[in-house]
Design an enzyme around this catalytic site. Structure first.
Site, PDB file in Angstrom:
ATOM      1  CE1 TYR A  15     -15.103   3.808  60.693  1.00  0.00           C
ATOM      2  CE2 TYR A  15     -12.993   3.257  61.691  1.00  0.00           C
ATOM      3  CZ  TYR A  15     -13.750   4.040  60.849  1.00  0.00           C
ATOM      4  OH  TYR A  15     -13.155   5.063  60.163  1.00  0.00           O
ATOM      5  CE1 TYR A 143     -10.449   5.178  56.854  1.00  0.00           C
ATOM      6  CE2 TYR A 143      -8.156   4.576  57.209  1.00  0.00           C
ATOM      7  CZ  TYR A 143      -9.345   5.088  57.685  1.00  0.00           C
ATOM      8  OH  TYR A 143      -9.439   5.521  58.979  1.00  0.00           O
ATOM      9  CG  ASP A 248      -2.156   6.985  52.987  1.00  0.00           C
ATOM     10  OD1 ASP A 248      -1.313   6.587  53.816  1.00  0.00           O
ATOM     11  OD2 ASP A 248      -3.380   7.018  53.224  1.00  0.00           O
ATOM     12  CE  LYS A 277      -2.555   2.246  59.909  1.00  0.00           C
ATOM     13  NZ  LYS A 277      -3.372   2.236  61.117  1.00  0.00           N
TER      14      LYS A 277
END
Length: 428
Positions: A15, A143, A248, A277
């Site tokens: 990004y 997301y 999620d 993560k």
């Protein structure tokens, strides 16, 4: 050509403008909450390197476990073979998770874990004679990763993948739950936002395989915290329409929201759960998609009999050993008190931001602190000030936020909140 010059000329960053990447920091070391630049300047990693280094960088116990594993079995394929680190990590996860979530599929990144979950849902529906159910429902502001199918369930307008919306599968997007965390919950579906989910499932439920969402905390979609009761209503509606529920928890798992898992705020168990993560304490990439026995049996008893997925680095022994060591740390330390202390300090120290011009909201949940601005924040300003403030922040969209490691000290956290206030006050 210096390393930074080569980087600017040849390397792509996430990004980041390809031709004008802006300020860049050459990091040569990390320990605890600190990053060290090539010039010796140190910065607090207030991002936990995208939310994963919950125990800090280079944690001795995790490093030791990885070094021992490196000397015996760095990698082996998981097809037809297994190994102790995968088995032990699986045992730990099954013991940690709510009853019923006990079928574990390892993968090598959070986005792939989402892909696996979506494939599980479709295969499960096919196995149950509902092959027409190949679509997905989700909520706006979400997301779920950057891979192809995962992008299709990210917010199509305000998310990071709007550029591709014409090429992606069309999914069903519901309004974001509008009752925020900590507010009063109205039982009337027309007032609490569940009416739209009920209407969607009544109208198109026979085409929908699963509802996928981030429970309670929406991460990269806007750092938004919504009421846990919405999940309880969603669970009941999904059950009534034979639609699977996928959570999620890649960003929120392992204590980030103040509970071990964000779903614990609601007391709701999904059919499929995605983790990543912090699973390895941020020392190496690993993810897991965990299903209920019912989902596993549904797929196993189908004509195919196998889940059609198999990453090369699935259940990598090095990563699994890091995962075991990371879960050891959560068990051995009072992580809940660490997160509660971080939360209380951030609530106090970020409160003055409410009086700054241009600030739309200030919110804290667990070890997540957010200053939401009225206008988009220029991340290059934060990047340029990082060395000066001694704090590494990476704002996105309208949000200046931090997700510090749980081991951060009160003095270090004060430096982080001060940097956030300075950045909010310096926006034009």
């Amino acid at each position: 050509m210096t390393p930074l010059e080569f980087d600017a000329r040849h390397l792509w960053h996430p990004y980041t403008h390809v031709l004008e990447p802006g300020p860049m920091h050459l990091i040569t070391g990390a320990e605890g909450v600190w990053l060290t630049r090539a010039d010796g300047v140190r910065m607090i990693d207030a991002m936990s390197s995208w939310w994963c280094t919950v125990h800090g960088h280079r944690h001795p116990a995790i490093i030791d476990a990885m070094q021992k594993q490196l000397n015996t079995l760095p990698h082996v394929m998981f097809g037809g073979l297994t190994h102790e680190p995968a088995v032990e990590l699986g045992r730990r996860l099954v013991d940690l998770l709510p009853d019923g979530l006990d079928r574990i599929f390892y993968s090598d990144s959070g986005s792939v874990a989402i892909e696996v979950a979506l494939k599980m849902a479709v295969q499960y529906q096919i196995a149950n004679g509902r092959g027409e159910r190949s679509e997905f429902a989700t909520i706006r502001g979400g997301y779920h990763g950057d891979t192809w199918k995962a992008m299709s369930v990210c917010d199509p307008v305000n998310g990071m993948h709007g550029l591709f919306r014409g090429a992606l599968s069309i999914q069903h997007f519901l309004p974001r739950p509008h009752i925020q965390f900590g507010r009063e919950w109205p039982d009337n579906p027309s007032a609490n936002g569940l009416e739209s989910l009920e209407a969607l499932l009544n109208d198109k439920g026979n085409r929908i395989a699963a509802l996928i969402l981030e429970p309670v905390v929406q991460g990269a979609g806007g750092m938004y915290f919504y009421h846990p009761a919405w999940l309880r209503g969603a669970r009941a509606l999904c059950d009534a329409h034979d639609v699977l529920l996928i959570f999620d928890e890649i960003a929120t798992g392992f204590g980030r929201s103040g509970e071990m898992f964000a779903m614990d705020h609601a007391g709701v168990v999904p059919d499929i759960l995605c983790l990543g993560k912090a699973l390895t304490g941020g020392h190496i990439t690993l993810a897991a998609t965990i299903a209920t026995e019912a989902v596993a049996h549904g797929i196993g008893e189908s004509e195919a009999g196998v889940l059609m997925h198999g990453p090369t680095y699935m259940a990598n022994p090095l990563a699994c050993s890091a995962g075991v060591a990371s879960l050891d740390q959560l068990q051995q330390r009072n992580w809940k008190q660490e997160v509660a202390s971080i939360s209380q300090q951030m609530k106090t120290e970020l409160a003055p931001a409410r009086n700054l011009p241009g600030v739309a909201d200030v919110r804290v949940l667990g070890a997540i602190g957010v200053i939401e601005m009225e206008e988009r924040v220029d991340p290059s300003i934060a990047h340029g000030l990082a060395a000066e403030t001694g704090v590494w922040l990476r704002p996105f969209a309208r949000n200046i936020y931090c997700m510090p490691p749980y081991v951060i000290s009160p003095d270090e956290l004060s430096r982080v909140t001060s940097a956030m206030l300075a950045l909010a006050g310096g926006q034009k």
